[in-house]
Design an enzyme around this catalytic site. Structure first.
Site, short mmCIF file in Angstrom:
data_model
loop_
_atom_site.label_atom_id
_atom_site.label_comp_id
_atom_site.label_asym_id
_atom_site.label_seq_id
_atom_site.Cartn_x
_atom_site.Cartn_y
_atom_site.Cartn_z
N ARG A 57 0.82 -1.22 0.00
CA ARG A 57 0.00 0.00 0.00
C ARG A 57 0.85 1.27 0.00
O ARG A 57 0.53 2.23 -0.68
CB ARG A 57 -0.93 -0.01 1.20
CG ARG A 57 -2.01 -1.08 1.07
CD ARG A 57 -3.03 -0.82 2.12
NE ARG A 57 -4.07 -1.82 2.16
CZ ARG A 57 -5.03 -1.82 3.07
NH1 ARG A 57 -5.06 -0.87 3.97
NH2 ARG A 57 -5.94 -2.74 3.08
N ASP A 158 -15.68 9.52 8.65
CA ASP A 158 -14.59 8.55 8.56
C ASP A 158 -13.29 9.33 8.50
O ASP A 158 -13.28 10.49 8.09
CB ASP A 158 -14.74 7.68 7.30
CG ASP A 158 -13.95 6.37 7.40
OD1 ASP A 158 -14.56 5.33 7.67
OD2 ASP A 158 -12.71 6.40 7.22
#
Ligand SMILES: C[S@@+](CC[C@H](N)C(=O)[O-])C[C@H]1O[C@@H](n2cnc3c(N)ncnc32)[C@H](O)[C@@H]1O
Length: 290
Positions: A57, A158
């Protein structure tokens, strides 16, 4: 002589096209530093076995900046506490797995609860990811309250700003949407045509009930104001340690109406963490003291 630990891991050397990718060096020390930084920023406790996930990632971020060593990337980050890259770093390390009507038993409970409320209903979905959960809440509001649902509000937050962008767009692969009951698909989604074939978008009657905002549950100040009729905090506490979980639960309590419900994820148990809440049903809590 460089030992294996200093040389770092060597994963993902071959790209799918069969070409050798540039070697990016991730040492044990870099991995430990990444774990500490994401813990400080987002409260996320990254397990030891997440090393390959972290490599793949964050490798994208290093390549984006033309950096070959994780240590250089991390030093650059640490030198600039307000850099925009922190957002990308955090977004890269969050796990956004979610689904429409996930943990389906929660939604009839929510419906039963909101039927009893007099004033306009307000619900906080505190780890909303890509939107499936707050939209499921909004659909439940519409099914339960009918036209009165327009007075209701779902605040969906979020930490991951990329997930929030997807959530705001409200566009999902049709195969994901087809898992819902047919009546819901017809009522709440528009199927894409032409260049959008294979996609479905949530209808405005659903999306207009939801407001998406960035919010880090670890932040000293939260931009949301209660009191809420329900708080959804599902499948996020598992990434935090007990101390962080306790602090967050303590902060939820004053934001909730006396009879409000707190929804947890399937593998989360708040009973042992905070005495502010008591179990009311399967992974659903109410305030201990009203
Ligand atoms: C596994 S998803 C769960 C999504 C949804 N609640 C569900 O149950 O389907 C966890 C979400 O928590 C978010 N998250 C991680 N750390 C966070 C933090 N410190 N504050 C707020 N959200 C966070 C992630 O970005 C991710 O979208």
């Amino acid at each position: 002589m460089i030992d294996q630990r200093e040389r770092g891991v060597d994963v993902g050397q071959w790209a799918s096209g069969g070409q050798i990718e540039r070697d990016l060096v991730l040492t044990d020390a870099d991995f430990a530093r990444i774990r500490e930084l994401i813990y400080q920023r987002a409260g996320i406790v990254l397990a030891e076995h997440k090393r390959e996930m972290v490599y793949s990632r964050l490798a994208k971020r290093l390549r984006h900046h033309g950096i070959t060593r994780f240590t250089d990337y991390l030093s650059r980050l640490e030198r600039q506490p307000d850099a925009k890259e922190w957002e990308a770093f955090t977004n890269a390390l969050t796990t956004n797995l979610t689904a429409f009507f996930r943990e389906a038993h929660h939604f009839p409970l929510l419906a039963e609860h909101i039927k009893k409320q007099q004033s306009p209903v307000t619900i906080w979905c505190s780890a909303a990811s890509t939107g499936e959960e707050p939209y499921s809440i909004a659909m439940t509001l519409l099914e339960t309250l009918g036209p009165k649902a327009t007075q209701a509000k779902v605040i969906a937050t979020d930490i991951d700003t990329d997930a929030l962008s997807k959530a705001r767009a409200g566009i999902y692969p049709l195969e994901q949407v087809r898992k819902l009951e047919e009546g819901r698909v017809k009522r709440f989604f528009q199927k894409g045509t032409g260049g959008h074939a294979g996609l479905a978008r949530v209808r405005p009657e659903v999306s207009s009930l939801v407001e998406f905002l960035p919010l880090n549950l670890l932040a000293p100040q939260w931009s949301v104001k209660g009191p809420f009729d329900a708080v959804f905090c599902r499948n996020i506490m598992i990434y935090f340690d007990k101390d962080t979980q306790a602090k967050i639960l303590k902060r939820f309590a004053p934001l909730m109406k006396p009879d409000a419900l707190l929804f947890a994820g399937h593998s989360e148990n708040f009973s042992y963490i905070s005495d502010a809440f008591k179990l009311r049903g399967q992974t659903v809590y109410t305030l201990a003291k009203k």
